[in-house]
Design a protein around this motif. Structure first.
Motif, PDB file in Angstrom:
ATOM      1  N   ARG A  55       0.852  -1.231   0.061  1.00 19.07           N
ATOM      2  CA  ARG A  55       0.038  -0.023   0.141  1.00 19.07           C
ATOM      3  C   ARG A  55       0.893   1.244  -0.008  1.00 19.07           C
ATOM      4  O   ARG A  55       2.140   1.302   0.487  1.00 19.07           O
ATOM      5  CB  ARG A  55      -0.825   0.042   1.286  1.00 19.07           C
ATOM      6  CG  ARG A  55      -0.259  -0.082   2.347  1.00 19.07           C
ATOM      7  CD  ARG A  55      -1.300   0.125   3.679  1.00 19.07           C
ATOM      8  NE  ARG A  55      -0.421  -0.022   4.911  1.00 19.07           N
ATOM      9  CZ  ARG A  55      -0.115  -1.087   5.247  1.00 19.07           C
ATOM     10  NH1 ARG A  55      -0.436  -2.247   4.909  1.00 19.07           N
ATOM     11  NH2 ARG A  55       0.570  -1.035   6.518  1.00 19.07           N
ATOM     12  N   ARG A  57       0.621   5.791   0.252  1.00 23.43           N
ATOM     13  CA  ARG A  57      -0.337   6.874   0.898  1.00 23.43           C
ATOM     14  C   ARG A  57      -1.729   6.759   0.788  1.00 23.43           C
ATOM     15  O   ARG A  57      -2.191   6.435  -0.284  1.00 23.43           O
ATOM     16  CB  ARG A  57       0.054   8.159   0.784  1.00 23.43           C
ATOM     17  CG  ARG A  57       1.715   8.137   1.263  1.00 23.43           C
ATOM     18  CD  ARG A  57       2.008   9.835   1.604  1.00 23.43           C
ATOM     19  NE  ARG A  57       1.825  10.657   0.482  1.00 23.43           N
ATOM     20  CZ  ARG A  57       1.336  11.819   0.701  1.00 23.43           C
ATOM     21  NH1 ARG A  57       1.370  12.309   1.602  1.00 23.43           N
ATOM     22  NH2 ARG A  57       1.319  12.650  -0.639  1.00 23.43           N
ATOM     23  N   LYS A 122       7.824   9.320 -11.577  1.00 20.91           N
ATOM     24  CA  LYS A 122       8.021   8.662 -10.160  1.00 20.91           C
ATOM     25  C   LYS A 122       8.878   7.497 -10.096  1.00 20.91           C
ATOM     26  O   LYS A 122       8.266   6.470 -10.880  1.00 20.91           O
ATOM     27  CB  LYS A 122       6.514   8.500  -9.436  1.00 20.91           C
ATOM     28  CG  LYS A 122       6.623   8.296  -8.177  1.00 20.91           C
ATOM     29  CD  LYS A 122       5.405   8.281  -7.429  1.00 20.91           C
ATOM     30  CE  LYS A 122       5.469   7.417  -6.141  1.00 20.91           C
ATOM     31  NZ  LYS A 122       4.148   7.880  -5.359  1.00 20.91           N
TER      32      LYS A 122
HETATM   33  C1  BTN Z   1       3.366   6.207  -1.926  1.00 26.29           C
HETATM   34  O1  BTN Z   1       4.042   6.410  -2.873  1.00 26.29           O
HETATM   35  O2  BTN Z   1       2.369   6.340  -1.754  1.00 26.29           O
HETATM   36  C2  BTN Z   1       4.154   5.252  -1.020  1.00 26.29           C
HETATM   37  C3  BTN Z   1       4.583   3.977  -1.442  1.00 26.29           C
HETATM   38  C4  BTN Z   1       5.329   2.959  -0.394  1.00 26.29           C
HETATM   39  C5  BTN Z   1       5.341   1.576  -0.912  1.00 26.29           C
HETATM   40  C6  BTN Z   1       6.200   0.752  -0.060  1.00 26.29           C
HETATM   41  S1  BTN Z   1       6.787  -0.785  -0.807  1.00 26.29           S
HETATM   42  C7  BTN Z   1       7.346  -1.424   0.753  1.00 26.29           C
HETATM   43  C8  BTN Z   1       6.407  -0.704   1.806  1.00 26.29           C
HETATM   44  N1  BTN Z   1       5.299  -1.707   2.060  1.00 26.29           N
HETATM   45  C9  BTN Z   1       4.133  -1.167   1.723  1.00 26.29           C
HETATM   46  O3  BTN Z   1       2.869  -1.974   1.751  1.00 26.29           O
HETATM   47  N2  BTN Z   1       4.220  -0.158   1.306  1.00 26.29           N
HETATM   48  C10 BTN Z   1       5.655   0.225   1.167  1.00 26.29           C
END
Ligand code: BTN
Length: 252
Positions: A55, A57, A122
């Protein structure tokens, strides 16, 4: 869980210098897994080849595959030098930009608060989440992908930016070195240098932006980044707003 992520022994032993290293094949989210390991023996790093419920943000899904680097760095909230909660995501963004630049020569910038960008693309997202005594700094870095899901619009990878493949674990090592170096600096109270490095890496400072917060949208120019990692926005209507969270879109 299938076969675990594999990594050359020599590199693995270099990584273990930073703390406990947990290599997984498939996990729901490395952040959840890392937080479930919190024991007071941090730091620890959880790396996975795939996440089934990664996930981002605002609880958006985060896509990653075995061409990306997906990990969470677990730190104790009592770790020396750990900056205030709001600043950690920025320090992690700076560490990631520095590591990418060192490895690839690209000069990525941070689209406040947590996106690592190269030009308008990104490359990585960062999600920091805390639970009781620990904080997980989750990083998803697009390394060798050449295609992305249809509903992801502004993504690119180090490979699409440079035209060659990169070693994910060398990048992880680079990030850990940078991150723990920056935390050590912060621990000595050297935060002025950190703040000016963050400003230099900012993709939004001095730019006209639209910031969407939970409640509303603001349009204006980012005139500063304060010591808590918040942006100071001068709105088009002439108000000064200090914002600690939001989604930023750069305007031309
Ligand atoms: C974003 O850009 O919204 C943040 C993304 C963050 C993704 C990383 S992958 C490793 C960690 N585990 C997750 O479930 N999310 C973060």
């Amino acid at each position: 869980m299938g076969q675990d992520e594999s990594i050359p022994g020599e590199l693995l032993s270099r990584l273990t210098r930073f703390g406990r290293v947990v290599l997984l094949d498939t996990v729901a989210s490395t952040n959840d897994h890392a937080l479930s390991l919190a024991s007071g023996h941090e730091p620890a790093v959880v790396v996975a080849r795939r996440q089934t419920r990664g996930r981002g943000r605002f609880r958006r899904p985060w896509y990653s595959d075995d061409e990306s680097l997906t990990f969470s760095l677990l730190l104790s909230k009592d770790a020396p030098g750990l900056p205030r909660a709001g600043l950690i995501v920025h320090v992690a963004g700076l560490a990631l930009c520095n590591a990418i630049e060192r490895a690839t020569g690209l000069k990525p910038l941070i689209r406040w608060p947590n996106d690592v960008m190269h030009r308008d693309v990104k490359l990585a997202g960062i999600l920091c989440e805390g639970r009781r005594s620990a904080i997980a700094i989750g990083v998803g870095l697009n390394v060798n992908q050449t295609t992305f899901p249809e509903d992801v619009h502004d993504a690119g990878s180090l490979r699409t930016a440079t035209g060659r493949e990169w070693d994910r674990f060398e990048l992880l090592e680079g990030f850990l070195k940078e991150m723990l170096g920056l935390l050590a600096e912060a621990g000595k109270g050297e935060t002025a240098g950190l703040l000016s490095a963050l400003k230099e890496r900012s993709a939004v400072l001095g730019r006209r932006v639209e910031v969407a917060t939970l409640l509303r949208r603001h349009v204006g120019t980012v005139i500063d980044l304060d010591s808590e990692g918040r942006i100071v926005l001068r709105t088009d209507a002439g108000r000064l707003l200090v914002l600690g969270a939001g989604q930023v879109r750069r305007l031309r």
